[in-house]
Write an enzyme that holds these catalytic residues in place. Structure first.
Site, PDB file in Angstrom:
ATOM      1  N   ASP A 168      -7.237  -5.368  18.595  1.00 30.18           N
ATOM      2  CA  ASP A 168      -6.112  -4.787  17.854  1.00 30.18           C
ATOM      3  C   ASP A 168      -6.079  -3.270  18.036  1.00 30.18           C
ATOM      4  O   ASP A 168      -5.008  -2.673  18.186  1.00 30.18           O
ATOM      5  CB  ASP A 168      -6.217  -5.114  16.365  1.00 30.18           C
ATOM      6  CG  ASP A 168      -6.160  -6.599  16.079  1.00 30.18           C
ATOM      7  OD1 ASP A 168      -5.549  -7.341  16.876  1.00 30.18           O
ATOM      8  OD2 ASP A 168      -6.731  -7.022  15.057  1.00 30.18           O
ATOM      9  N   ASP A 175     -11.239 -11.114  13.007  1.00 33.71           N
ATOM     10  CA  ASP A 175     -11.130  -9.714  12.595  1.00 33.71           C
ATOM     11  C   ASP A 175     -12.384  -9.359  11.813  1.00 33.71           C
ATOM     12  O   ASP A 175     -12.984 -10.217  11.164  1.00 33.71           O
ATOM     13  CB  ASP A 175      -9.899  -9.508  11.708  1.00 33.71           C
ATOM     14  CG  ASP A 175      -8.594  -9.677  12.467  1.00 33.71           C
ATOM     15  OD1 ASP A 175      -8.562  -9.346  13.669  1.00 33.71           O
ATOM     16  OD2 ASP A 175      -7.609 -10.121  11.856  1.00 33.71           O
TER      17      ASP A 175
END
Length: 167
Positions: free
Chosen positions: A143, A125
């Site tokens: 995501d 991330d």
């Protein structure tokens, strides 16, 4: 395979590639700047709002949930991907274009994150949004694809004025 179904799978492949390339660039740039700890690669501050690019790692599902169940979570993710592939392959011609787009985004996001787990053992991330002292959990393009696809699918199912044949 029809031209439309081929373009759907090609779009999914391109989105996965975009996700993986973005993660690779962030990881390489982070290693150049600070080889032993995550580095702040970019920040934009506007009043109390800030947008940051800082690599972080997530071993669980959304928001780090179920991190202790790595193998069952991976099996579940692969199962969902296979189901999406099968569903898109079997029902493709009868799917509404919005449903097709939504499922393509969800599939691309799922493939992007599963690829991370297979190659890195965790999801990379790097996007972070903050407002005052509140921080949204870090996320990545995969995501964002999953979230956007889910919103499109729910919006289409909920607000569709057409006959209630959703799939």
């Amino acid at each position: 395979m029809t031209t439309r179904s081929l373009s759907t799978f090609l779009t999914s492949f391109l989105l996965v590639s975009l996700d993986w390339v973005s993660k690779l660039v962030v990881l390489l740039k982070s290693c150049q700047l600070s080889p032993h700890s995550p580095a702040l690669l970019y920040s934009y501050v506007w009043g109390h709002f800030s947008f940051l690019i800082v690599p972080s790692f997530n071993e669980g599902a959304a928001f780090g949930l179920f991190a202790q169940y790595k193998i069952p979570l991976l099996i579940f993710r692969v199962f969902v991907i296979l189901c999406l592939f099968l569903f898109l392959g079997i029902k493709f011609r009868s799917l509404h274009i919005r449903t097709r787009i939504a499922l393509t985004l969800i599939l691309a996001g799922a493939l992007g994150n599963v690829g991370d787990i297979l190659f890195h053992g965790k999801v990379v991330d790097f996007l972070s949004i903050n407002y005052y002292s509140w921080s949204f959990p870090s996320f990545n393009l995969a995501d964002a694809f999953i979230s956007l696809g889910t919103l499109l699918l729910v919006g289409h199912l909920y607000f569709s004025k057409e006959d209630k044949k959703y799939f």
